[in-house]
Design a protein around this motif. Structure first.
Motif, PDB file in Angstrom:
ATOM      1  N   ASN A   1       0.821  -1.213   0.000  1.00  0.00           N
ATOM      2  CA  ASN A   1       0.000   0.000   0.000  1.00  0.00           C
ATOM      3  C   ASN A   1       0.853   1.260   0.000  1.00  0.00           C
ATOM      4  O   ASN A   1       0.557   2.225  -0.719  1.00  0.00           O
ATOM      5  CB  ASN A   1      -0.932   0.003   1.220  1.00  0.00           C
ATOM      6  CG  ASN A   1      -2.248  -0.688   0.910  1.00  0.00           C
ATOM      7  OD1 ASN A   1      -3.001  -0.233   0.042  1.00  0.00           O
ATOM      8  ND2 ASN A   1      -2.510  -1.788   1.576  1.00  0.00           N
TER       9      ASN A   1
ATOM     10  N   ASN B   1       1.070   3.891  -3.170  1.00  0.00           N
ATOM     11  CA  ASN B   1       0.739   5.305  -2.947  1.00  0.00           C
ATOM     12  C   ASN B   1       1.882   6.197  -3.434  1.00  0.00           C
ATOM     13  O   ASN B   1       1.638   7.257  -4.019  1.00  0.00           O
ATOM     14  CB  ASN B   1       0.505   5.571  -1.465  1.00  0.00           C
ATOM     15  CG  ASN B   1      -0.907   5.209  -1.024  1.00  0.00           C
ATOM     16  OD1 ASN B   1      -1.766   4.919  -1.856  1.00  0.00           O
ATOM     17  ND2 ASN B   1      -1.128   5.205   0.278  1.00  0.00           N
TER      18      ASN B   1
ATOM     19  N   LYS C   1      -7.885  10.926  -5.013  1.00  0.00           N
ATOM     20  CA  LYS C   1      -7.754  10.389  -6.365  1.00  0.00           C
ATOM     21  C   LYS C   1      -9.094  10.402  -7.080  1.00  0.00           C
ATOM     22  O   LYS C   1     -10.149  10.426  -6.438  1.00  0.00           O
ATOM     23  CB  LYS C   1      -7.169   8.977  -6.306  1.00  0.00           C
ATOM     24  CG  LYS C   1      -5.706   9.039  -5.847  1.00  0.00           C
ATOM     25  CD  LYS C   1      -5.122   7.722  -5.495  1.00  0.00           C
ATOM     26  CE  LYS C   1      -3.793   7.982  -4.754  1.00  0.00           C
ATOM     27  NZ  LYS C   1      -3.209   6.767  -4.194  1.00  0.00           N
TER      28      LYS C   1
ATOM     29  N   GLY D   1      -6.592   2.281   1.539  1.00  0.00           N
ATOM     30  CA  GLY D   1      -5.229   1.779   1.655  1.00  0.00           C
ATOM     31  C   GLY D   1      -4.586   2.120   2.992  1.00  0.00           C
ATOM     32  O   GLY D   1      -4.154   1.234   3.739  1.00  0.00           O
TER      33      GLY D   1
HETATM   34 MG   LIG Z   1      -3.532   3.908  -1.541  1.00  0.00          MG
END
Ligand SMILES: [Mg+2]
Ligand SMILES: Nc1ncnc2c1ncn2[C@@H]1O[C@H](COP(=O)(O)OP(=O)(O)OP(=O)(O)O)[C@@H](O)[C@H]1O
Length: 382
Positions: A155, A159, A216, A225
């Motif tokens: 994760n 990211n 996002k 996440g």
């Molecule tokens: Mg993420």
């Protein structure tokens, strides 16, 4: 005469049998103990999830068979194979968590897990993103399982990728936390993921760990996440924090308790043939070992240096008198405690051990490999 693909086919059938045995045991266990409604839901989700993973893995296997060994598509298909493996492992942990009895305390070799993950994720990050690892050899084992550790690191690394749309660098470090008495045996381990991306303003940073918070585009991020990372880390007695400045990247630092018990032994696998290599890795991981795969001796040396921790065993195809054998000797000289199991495709080597050490002839069965590995390692300890 058998061909390499016959051998792989036979090994794969062995492995499928082993998977089937595990699934049958899990069914027995699930039936033996009544579950609460949350437990039942977890088990049923994990079950369906595992079916989906199996479907992806099956299709991908067909893809792999049609792709030549040296094509870039092959590397991608292998990354998919590895990723479905994580998915299956996650499902297995969920199945275990759904049971009323607490699971065995988990341990993992932090550096080995990080190295394995970084190498598999690399093709998914694109060419504009450089990945670096800086691993502290002394960190050793941490008190959470490999699946949980992979979930956390994956994760954070994904990211970092999303924060660098026009490229950059992500650095994954392990270290021992500074402690009042120095970095002694009680000091927790640190896992740090640092990027050179867009960074976060204060408002984003404050909400970054909230469930469903995302900046996002719709359909791109779920915002789950970091909240998952936070949950997993705190459930295992650790904590996670972030430092970031807009335009100047972000650094996530995860503090993890170290394990008292050692993690399963780490094995370096040096084998050119991708199908054979991946199978050996899969078999080893199924039996509680941590495997570091390398396609040649140069890569093996780099891995061995980056990993730094104790290597119980090297499994390598290296015929005596070749450059490969010389490089293997060099690697061993730096690690006197490490044992070697030679892989050989020549029949005469099957009957006798080489001057260099124990040998396993290809093709081998799953049981033969496991037995030989255990034999070599028990000779090392007693
Ligand atoms: Mg993420
Ligand atoms: N390395 C980073 N650099 C900059 N911003 C980050 C970074 N990591 C996380 N963020 C910010 O935190 C938000 C939440 O991250 P989180 O991982 O929880 O969800 P997501 O990445 O948006 O969605 P998902 O993880 O489901 O794909 C991100 O949308 C982003 O705004």
């Amino acid at each position: 005469m058998t061909t390499a693909s016959d051998d792989i086919g036979a090994l794969r059938r062995d492995l499928d049998d082993a998977h089937a045995r595990i699934a049958a045991l899990e069914r027995e266990l699930a039936e033996a103990r009544p579950l609460g409604s949350l437990g039942r839901m977890t088990v049923s989700i994990a079950h369906d999830f595992r079916n989906v993973m199996a479907a992806i893995a099956g299709q991908n296997q067909l893809l792999l068979e049609g792709v030549p060994a040296d094509s870039p598509t092959r590397r991608r298909a292998e990354a998919i194979r590895k990723a479905t493996g994580w998915g299956e492992r996650l499902a297995r942990e969920l199945l275990a968590a759904g049971r009323p009895q607490p699971p065995e305390p988990a341990v993992a070799d932090l550096n080995a897990v990080v190295l394995g993950l970084v190498r598999t994720l690399q093709p998914l990050l694109g060419e504009d993103i450089e990945v670096r690892t800086e691993l502290e050899p002394k960190v050793g084992a941490v008190a959470l399982g490999p699946a949980a550790l992979e979930q956390i690191a994956m994760n954070l690394i994904l990211n970092a990728r999303d924060a660098m749309p026009s490229g950059g660098r992500v650095t994954v470090c392990t270290a021992l936390a500074a402690h009042a008495n120095g970095a002694g045996p009680e000091a927790p381990a640190l896992l740090r993921v640092e990027d050179t991306g867009i960074g976060m303003d204060e408002a984003t940073r404050e909400r970054a760990f909230d469930p469903y918070f995302t900046t996002k585009a719709a359909g791109k991020g779920t915002g789950l996440g970091l909240s998952t990372v936070h949950d997993v880390v705190t459930r295992h007695g650790g904590h996670v924090e972030v430092a970031s400045t807009p335009g100047r990247g972000a650094t996530f630092t995860v503090t993890l308790p170290r394990a008292r018990a050692a993690a399963g032994p780490t094995v370096l696998v040096v084998e050119e043939e991708a199908g054979v290599r991946e199978l050996i890795v899969e078999i080893l991981e199924l039996h509680g070992f941590r495997a570091l795969p390398a396609s040649d001796h140069g890569e093996a040396e780099r891995l061995s240096r980056a990993y730094g921790g104790p290597l119980a065993l090297v499994i390598a195809a290296a015929d005596p008198g070749t450059d490969a054998a010389r490089r293997l000797d060099l690697l061993r000289r730096a690690r006197p405690e490490t044992r070697v199991l030679y892989l050989s495709s020549r029949l005469e080597d099957a009957r006798t051990s080489r001057p260099g050490g124990p040998t396993l002839a290809k093709p081998f069965t799953v049981d033969a490999l496991v037995r030989k590995v255990q034999e070599v390692l028990s000779e090392a300890t007693g």
